[in-house]
Structures are given as C-alpha cells and as structure tokens.
Design a protein around this motif. Structure first.
Motif, PDB file in Angstrom:
ATOM      1  N   LEU A 175      -0.920  -2.159   4.620  1.00 43.99           N
ATOM      2  CA  LEU A 175      -2.025  -2.987   5.132  1.00 43.99           C
ATOM      3  C   LEU A 175      -2.384  -2.600   6.561  1.00 43.99           C
ATOM      4  O   LEU A 175      -3.556  -2.615   6.935  1.00 43.99           O
ATOM      5  N   ARG A 176      -1.375  -2.233   7.356  1.00 45.10           N
ATOM      6  CA  ARG A 176      -1.666  -1.791   8.730  1.00 45.10           C
ATOM      7  C   ARG A 176      -2.457  -0.484   8.719  1.00 45.10           C
ATOM      8  O   ARG A 176      -3.299  -0.247   9.577  1.00 45.10           O
ATOM      9  N   PRO A 180      -6.251  -1.608  10.187  1.00 44.27           N
ATOM     10  CA  PRO A 180      -5.556  -1.711  11.481  1.00 44.27           C
ATOM     11  C   PRO A 180      -6.120  -2.806  12.388  1.00 44.27           C
ATOM     12  O   PRO A 180      -5.363  -3.510  13.059  1.00 44.27           O
ATOM     13  N   ARG A 181      -7.429  -2.982  12.379  1.00 42.18           N
ATOM     14  CA  ARG A 181      -8.024  -3.971  13.284  1.00 42.18           C
ATOM     15  C   ARG A 181      -7.711  -5.386  12.790  1.00 42.18           C
ATOM     16  O   ARG A 181      -7.331  -6.253  13.568  1.00 42.18           O
ATOM     17  N   ARG A 182      -7.861  -5.607  11.515  1.00 41.82           N
ATOM     18  CA  ARG A 182      -7.608  -6.950  10.979  1.00 41.82           C
ATOM     19  C   ARG A 182      -6.125  -7.322  11.110  1.00 41.82           C
ATOM     20  O   ARG A 182      -5.790  -8.447  11.467  1.00 41.82           O
ATOM     21  N   MET A 183      -5.257  -6.371  10.828  1.00 43.53           N
ATOM     22  CA  MET A 183      -3.825  -6.656  10.905  1.00 43.53           C
ATOM     23  C   MET A 183      -3.407  -6.912  12.352  1.00 43.53           C
ATOM     24  O   MET A 183      -2.525  -7.737  12.604  1.00 43.53           O
ATOM     25  N   ALA A 194       6.932  -9.589  10.853  1.00 43.31           N
ATOM     26  CA  ALA A 194       7.133  -8.497  11.814  1.00 43.31           C
ATOM     27  C   ALA A 194       8.632  -8.228  11.999  1.00 43.31           C
ATOM     28  O   ALA A 194       9.065  -7.072  12.095  1.00 43.31           O
ATOM     29  N   ARG A 195       9.416  -9.305  12.009  1.00 41.38           N
ATOM     30  CA  ARG A 195      10.878  -9.138  12.166  1.00 41.38           C
ATOM     31  C   ARG A 195      11.458  -8.367  10.973  1.00 41.38           C
ATOM     32  O   ARG A 195      12.224  -7.420  11.156  1.00 41.38           O
ATOM     33  N   GLU A 221      -6.299   9.052  -1.232  1.00 41.61           N
ATOM     34  CA  GLU A 221      -6.164   9.169  -2.683  1.00 41.61           C
ATOM     35  C   GLU A 221      -5.316   8.013  -3.220  1.00 41.61           C
ATOM     36  O   GLU A 221      -5.234   7.795  -4.424  1.00 41.61           O
ATOM     37  N   GLY A 222      -4.642   7.335  -2.316  1.00 42.01           N
ATOM     38  CA  GLY A 222      -3.638   6.352  -2.731  1.00 42.01           C
ATOM     39  C   GLY A 222      -4.201   4.946  -2.890  1.00 42.01           C
ATOM     40  O   GLY A 222      -5.418   4.745  -3.040  1.00 42.01           O
ATOM     41  N   ILE A 223      -3.304   3.981  -2.813  1.00 38.81           N
ATOM     42  CA  ILE A 223      -3.707   2.581  -2.973  1.00 38.81           C
ATOM     43  C   ILE A 223      -4.248   2.038  -1.661  1.00 38.81           C
ATOM     44  O   ILE A 223      -5.300   1.411  -1.609  1.00 38.81           O
ATOM     45  N   PHE A 224      -3.487   2.264  -0.588  1.00 40.92           N
ATOM     46  CA  PHE A 224      -3.900   1.787   0.739  1.00 40.92           C
ATOM     47  C   PHE A 224      -4.710   2.896   1.400  1.00 40.92           C
ATOM     48  O   PHE A 224      -4.153   3.918   1.810  1.00 40.92           O
ATOM     49  N   ARG A 225      -6.009   2.729   1.455  1.00 34.86           N
ATOM     50  CA  ARG A 225      -6.888   3.758   2.016  1.00 34.86           C
ATOM     51  C   ARG A 225      -7.564   3.226   3.268  1.00 34.86           C
ATOM     52  O   ARG A 225      -8.010   2.081   3.281  1.00 34.86           O
TER      53      ARG A 225
END
Ligand SMILES: N[C@@H](CCC(=O)N[C@@H](CS)C(=O)NCC(=O)O)C(=O)O
Length: 233
Positions: A175-176, A180-183, A194-195, A221-225
């Motif tokens: 997800l990061r 990146p901005r939303r996370m 986070a821990r 190509e993957g799931i998290f693009r």
C-alpha cells in the motif's frame, strides 16, 4: 518444498515467501529458477486436485493452493500460528481479510475487466481509486489497527510473530508503494500497524530476504502498482 508462482512479480506469492523466509523454511522457488513456461506446464499437468491459480505449494505431491489456505497449512505444520483453535481461526480470519483488501487493491487499477489493460479503463480506475483511498483503505486499516491493539503483546497475536504479522507487513509495503501520499497522510492513525511493520522488518530471516536478490522490486505488472494519478493525500 516447492513454491510455484509467477517469476517476475511479488504478487500473492510474496505472502508465502515472507512466511517461509521468516521461519527459515527451505523451499524451491520453481518458476524463478525454471521460468514461466515451467509454471504453466506444471499448472496444466494432469492432477486430480489441481490448483486454479498460483501461488501453490507442492510438498512431495501434496498440492496446496490459495494464499490463506497455504498459510493455514504452514501455520499448522511449521508452528507459524498459535496452538489454541480459537486463536488459529482468528489468525486465519485476519489473513482472509488481508486477501480481501489485496483483491480490492488490485481492482483499483482493473475495475472493469481483469483481462483488460489499465490504459483501457483509466477513468473507471480513477473513480475506484478515490473510493478506495477515502473509504475502503481506512476501513480496512482501522480494522487491523483495532485487531493489533486488542492483543497484549507487540504482535498481532500472542508474544511472537505469526503469518498474520508477515502478511500485514507485506500489505503495508504494497500500500505504501501503491499510494505513498495517501499512506503518509494516514500513517499517524496507525501506530500499532507501524510497530508491527517495523518488528517484521527486523526479523533476521526477513532482513536477509529483503537484502537478497530473491526480493524483487514492486512493479507495474503486479498487484500493488504505483500510478501517480491514482494517489492523493
Ligand atoms: N484467491 C487466490 C487468488 C489466486 C490468483 O488470483 N492468482 C493470480 C496471480 S496473483 C493468477 O495467476 N490468476 C490467474 C487467473 O485468475 O486466471 C489466492 O489467494 O491464492
């Protein structure tokens, strides 16, 4: 133990790799060694109980597919899950919920047709991304944060890592990368997540894996693009 998964992406196979690597369980990553054609040939081989799709494990001819099912097997056989039955189902439940959010994340860039290119569904993807960022993502993360907070120990359950922790780590990594901005905006709301992400990245097996060539980079190509136009604060 043989792991079969597409060789050029982390994808769903990464949830299996991370548990195996954290536990120090020896495995052959068959398609990374033998290529995509070998995976397709194995998938199409004559089996009574065939997997529908990778990832799957082949343990001397015993074939187990579906990420959550594979992790359930590894949890049982390799002590990567708690011993109490209620706790095992809880870890499995968390894993199934992780599978749900993974599928939703994938659907953000493929909201209309999984067989079509992202470029052919961009307006719909923008709409799906806005809803995922604003509503679905915090709803899932709230759930995992609450799940982590209700445990007395520092992990998702008990006082040691389980596959729920390695999977949560991979979910956060993905997800990061994707948003990146939303996370970054959401990060202060999720100290327990986070821990756990930090604890997993510090496990010796994970440290070795992340520093190795076996950990390939996220890609489109993957799931998290990462499509910048689908991210926002
Ligand atoms: N629910 C399955 C999903 C498996 C899956 O969708 N695998 C993808 C790669 S990540 C695939 O190769 N799918 C081929 C297909 O659906 O035809 C799991 O969790 O393992």
């Amino acid at each position: 133990m043989k792991l079969w998964y597409w060789p050029h992406i982390q994808g769903r196979g990464e949830f299996i790799r991370l548990a195996l690597e954290a536990a120090g369980i020896a495995y052959e990553d068959c398609a990374r060694r033998d290529g995509t054609d070998a995976l397709i040939a194995d998938l199409e081989s004559d089996r009574a109980r065939a997997p529908f799709a990778p990832p799957y494990l082949d343990i001397d001819g015993f074939v187990v597919a579906q990420v959550a099912n594979i992790l359930l097997y590894l949890g049982d056989r390799h002590d990567l899950a708690p011993s109490r039955i209620a706790d095992r189902y809880w870890v499995h439940q968390l894993q199934l919920t992780i599978a749900d959010v993974v599928a939703e994340a994938h659907n953000v860039h493929h909201p209309v047709g999984v067989m079509d290119y992202y470029d052919d569904q961009k307006p719909e993807a923008a709409r799906a991304a806005a809803q995922f960022r604003d509503e679905r993502l915090p709803k899932y993360l709230d759930h995992f944060e609450q799940a982590a907070e209700c445990n007395e120990g520092p992990w998702m359950i008990d006082h040691r890592w389980t596959y729920a922790d390695t999977s949560l780590f991979q979910l956060i990594e993905g997800l990061r990368y994707m948003f990146p901005r939303r996370m970054a905006t959401l990060a202060p709301r999720y100290p327990a997540l986070a821990r756990i992400h930090g604890l997993v990245s510090g496990l010796p097996g994970i440290q070795r894996y992340l520093a190795s060539e076996r950990r390939i980079a996220f890609n489109e190509e993957g799931i998290f693009r990462h499509y910048p136009e689908l991210d926002a604060e």
